[in-house]
Enzyme design. Structure first.
Site, PDB file in Angstrom:
ATOM      1  N   ALA A   1       0.776  -1.192   0.031  1.00  0.00           N
ATOM      2  CA  ALA A   1      -0.087   0.026  -0.097  1.00  0.00           C
ATOM      3  C   ALA A   1       0.999   1.134   0.045  1.00  0.00           C
ATOM      4  O   ALA A   1       2.214   1.273   0.526  1.00  0.00           O
ATOM      5  CB  ALA A   1      -0.756  -0.072   1.313  1.00  0.00           C
TER       6      ALA A   1
ATOM      7  N   GLY B   1       0.448  -4.668   1.021  1.00  0.00           N
ATOM      8  CA  GLY B   1      -0.760  -4.901   0.213  1.00  0.00           C
ATOM      9  C   GLY B   1      -0.399  -5.551  -1.034  1.00  0.00           C
ATOM     10  O   GLY B   1      -1.279  -6.419  -1.662  1.00  0.00           O
TER      11      GLY B   1
ATOM     12  N   GLU C   1      -0.914  -9.214  -0.252  1.00  0.00           N
ATOM     13  CA  GLU C   1      -2.446  -9.130   0.034  1.00  0.00           C
ATOM     14  C   GLU C   1      -3.312  -9.517  -1.192  1.00  0.00           C
ATOM     15  O   GLU C   1      -4.086 -10.402  -1.284  1.00  0.00           O
ATOM     16  CB  GLU C   1      -3.087  -8.240   0.929  1.00  0.00           C
ATOM     17  CG  GLU C   1      -2.390  -8.505   2.309  1.00  0.00           C
ATOM     18  CD  GLU C   1      -3.074  -7.071   3.206  1.00  0.00           C
ATOM     19  OE1 GLU C   1      -2.435  -6.065   2.797  1.00  0.00           O
ATOM     20  OE2 GLU C   1      -3.507  -7.182   4.156  1.00  0.00           O
TER      21      GLU C   1
ATOM     22  N   GLU D   1       3.840  -4.416   7.781  1.00  0.00           N
ATOM     23  CA  GLU D   1       2.889  -3.484   8.065  1.00  0.00           C
ATOM     24  C   GLU D   1       3.472  -3.081   9.708  1.00  0.00           C
ATOM     25  O   GLU D   1       3.685  -1.679   9.790  1.00  0.00           O
ATOM     26  CB  GLU D   1       1.562  -3.881   8.026  1.00  0.00           C
ATOM     27  CG  GLU D   1       1.087  -3.675   6.735  1.00  0.00           C
ATOM     28  CD  GLU D   1       1.075  -5.036   6.107  1.00  0.00           C
ATOM     29  OE1 GLU D   1       1.986  -5.910   6.327  1.00  0.00           O
ATOM     30  OE2 GLU D   1       0.430  -5.200   4.888  1.00  0.00           O
TER      31      GLU D   1
HETATM   32  N1  COA Z   1       4.518   3.206  -0.927  1.00  0.00           N
HETATM   33  C1  COA Z   1       4.577   4.074  -1.425  1.00  0.00           C
HETATM   34  N2  COA Z   1       5.808   4.487  -2.191  1.00  0.00           N
HETATM   35  C2  COA Z   1       6.715   3.090  -2.431  1.00  0.00           C
HETATM   36  C3  COA Z   1       6.384   2.155  -1.624  1.00  0.00           C
HETATM   37  C4  COA Z   1       5.230   2.199  -0.995  1.00  0.00           C
HETATM   38  N3  COA Z   1       4.818   1.080  -0.430  1.00  0.00           N
HETATM   39  N4  COA Z   1       7.271   1.163  -2.052  1.00  0.00           N
HETATM   40  C5  COA Z   1       8.140   1.844  -2.695  1.00  0.00           C
HETATM   41  N5  COA Z   1       7.901   3.102  -3.216  1.00  0.00           N
HETATM   42  C6  COA Z   1       8.554   3.903  -3.835  1.00  0.00           C
HETATM   43  C7  COA Z   1       9.633   4.663  -3.250  1.00  0.00           C
HETATM   44  O1  COA Z   1       9.303   5.671  -2.430  1.00  0.00           O
HETATM   45  C8  COA Z   1      10.505   5.347  -4.521  1.00  0.00           C
HETATM   46  O2  COA Z   1       9.731   6.606  -4.884  1.00  0.00           O
HETATM   47  P1  COA Z   1      10.806   7.836  -4.858  1.00  0.00           P
HETATM   48  O3  COA Z   1      11.623   7.542  -6.323  1.00  0.00           O
HETATM   49  O4  COA Z   1       9.876   8.825  -5.324  1.00  0.00           O
HETATM   50  O5  COA Z   1      11.643   7.963  -3.796  1.00  0.00           O
HETATM   51  C9  COA Z   1      10.042   4.321  -5.472  1.00  0.00           C
HETATM   52  O6  COA Z   1       8.841   3.581  -5.083  1.00  0.00           O
HETATM   53  C10 COA Z   1      11.325   3.477  -5.745  1.00  0.00           C
HETATM   54  O7  COA Z   1      11.495   2.785  -4.517  1.00  0.00           O
HETATM   55  P2  COA Z   1      12.878   2.635  -3.567  1.00  0.00           P
HETATM   56  O8  COA Z   1      12.551   2.509  -2.159  1.00  0.00           O
HETATM   57  O9  COA Z   1      13.736   3.865  -4.159  1.00  0.00           O
HETATM   58  O10 COA Z   1      13.356   1.419  -4.303  1.00  0.00           O
HETATM   59  P3  COA Z   1      14.616   0.268  -3.631  1.00  0.00           P
HETATM   60  O11 COA Z   1      14.860  -0.729  -4.578  1.00  0.00           O
HETATM   61  O12 COA Z   1      15.416   1.112  -2.987  1.00  0.00           O
HETATM   62  O13 COA Z   1      13.510  -0.573  -2.359  1.00  0.00           O
HETATM   63  C11 COA Z   1      11.649  -1.611  -1.636  1.00  0.00           C
HETATM   64  C12 COA Z   1      12.468  -1.447  -2.841  1.00  0.00           C
HETATM   65  C13 COA Z   1      10.449  -2.298  -2.005  1.00  0.00           C
HETATM   66  C14 COA Z   1      12.377  -2.558  -0.630  1.00  0.00           C
HETATM   67  C15 COA Z   1      11.154  -0.383  -0.764  1.00  0.00           C
HETATM   68  O14 COA Z   1      10.554   0.546  -1.701  1.00  0.00           O
HETATM   69  C16 COA Z   1      10.371  -0.515   0.273  1.00  0.00           C
HETATM   70  O15 COA Z   1      10.656  -1.029   1.520  1.00  0.00           O
HETATM   71  N6  COA Z   1       8.986  -0.168   0.050  1.00  0.00           N
HETATM   72  C17 COA Z   1       7.961  -0.324   1.042  1.00  0.00           C
HETATM   73  C18 COA Z   1       7.660  -1.757   1.273  1.00  0.00           C
HETATM   74  C19 COA Z   1       6.548  -1.583   2.510  1.00  0.00           C
HETATM   75  O16 COA Z   1       6.799  -1.370   3.437  1.00  0.00           O
HETATM   76  N7  COA Z   1       5.525  -2.038   2.087  1.00  0.00           N
HETATM   77  C20 COA Z   1       4.246  -2.293   2.839  1.00  0.00           C
HETATM   78  C21 COA Z   1       3.583  -1.060   2.969  1.00  0.00           C
HETATM   79  S1  COA Z   1       2.076  -1.542   3.919  1.00  0.00           S
END
Ligand code: COA
Length: 258
Positions: free
Chosen positions: A64, A109, A112, A132
């Site tokens: 999400a 999400g 999910e 989460e």
């Molecule tokens: N919500 C909002 N934005 C997200 C996102 C999320 N769940 N997951 C990734 N993004 C965005 C990042 O903020 C980034 O945006 P930006 O370029 O404007 O800063 C873009 O997607 C690319 O992600 P980035 O974090 O730079 O890639 P990465 O390869 O370094 O890391 C992840 C990838 C998936 C490990 C990392 O993005 C992450 O931990 N995301 C959140 C995962 C999460 O907690 N999901 C559950 C939410 S309930």
């Protein structure tokens, strides 16, 4: 729609792609609404199977949208969760078989969405997790309910309480994923699986899904009664006569979905 597209294959299989690659296909309220809307349209159209995937090689869905959720109050969050539940119900409660083709991060999400599908195919670079609680929230799109039902409460609770990420191999070992394929092959593998399904009697498959779903909701006796009713109902279809007749005549059946 801005972030969701649906392609209909020749064999009647629909592919729903979540495409918001600059945010790793993260689900903000608009994306969730678009998924729900697309699935509702498919429910009416009635494809033989629905594949759900994420655009690009990096992510199925990275969760999400955390920025969108950061701005929500409790009522916004309740609404977001409810819209998510409504959309996910169209994947697991619809009689149409659904397959998640998981091609990278399937976090929060994203995991999910995959959980709401009937079957999960993952590429070997897929990573699953429920992070989460590390954000101070909990899985709100069905994770706390569907994960324990799918893989059992003990392992589900471990994953939800720790937020730990697991790779595709571990996901398969614990029963979260049906099969693991080479990177870049998840969608193709899902299409092969969907083709196998779509070669079968479509009404039979729909009723089989509904009956299998029932096993999760009711006691065994009620479930078996339901199964007997569904079994009987299919004998009123031309497809049942065709399927069994084709076996007797040693030929391939031609199902017409009636
Ligand atoms: N919500 C909002 N934005 C997200 C996102 C999320 N769940 N997951 C990734 N993004 C965005 C990042 O903020 C980034 O945006 P930006 O370029 O404007 O800063 C873009 O997607 C690319 O992600 P980035 O974090 O730079 O890639 P990465 O390869 O370094 O890391 C992840 C990838 C998936 C490990 C990392 O993005 C992450 O931990 N995301 C959140 C995962 C999460 O907690 N999901 C559950 C939410 S309930």
């Amino acid at each position: 729609m801005d972030f969701v597209r649906v392609d209909l294959e020749e064999n009647g299989v629909a592919v729903l792609t979540i495409d918001r690659q600059e945010k790793l296909n993260a689900l903000d309220p608009q994306v969730v609404e678009e998924i729900g809307q697309a699935l509702l349209e498919l429910e009416i159209e009635g494809p033989r199977a629905i594949i759900v995937t994420g655009a690009g090689e990096r992510a199925f869905v990275a969760g999400a949208d955390i920025s969108a959720m950061h701005a929500m109050d409790a009522m916004d969050a309740k609404r977001f969760s409810e819209i998510g539940h409504a959309a996910m119900a169209l994947l697991d409660r619809s009689p149409i078989p659904t397959i998640a083709a998981v091609n990278g991060f399937a976090l929060g999400g994203g995991a999910e969405v995959a959980l709401a599908c009937d079957i999960r195919v993952a590429s070997e670079n897929a990573l699953f997790g429920f992070p989460e609680v590390s954000l101070g929230i909990l899985p709100g799109m069905g994770g706390t309910q569907r994960l324990p039902r799918l893989i059992g409460p003990a392992v589900a609770k471990e994953l939800i309480f720790t937020g730990r990420r697991i790779d595709a191999g571990e996901a398969q070992r614990i029963g979260l994923v049906n099969r693991v394929v080479a990177q870049g092959e998840a969608l193709n593998a899902a299409k092969e699986l969907a083709a196998e399904i779509s070669a079968n009697g479509p009404i039979a498959v729909r009723h089989a899904k509904t009956a299998a779903n029932r096993s999760l909701d009711v006691d065994l006796i009620s479930g078996l009664e339901y199964e007997a009713d569904q079994f009987a109902l299919l004998f009123a279809t031309a497809d049942a006569k065709e399927g069994m007749g084709a076996f007797i005549e040693k030929r391939k059946p031609r199902f017409e979905g009636r």
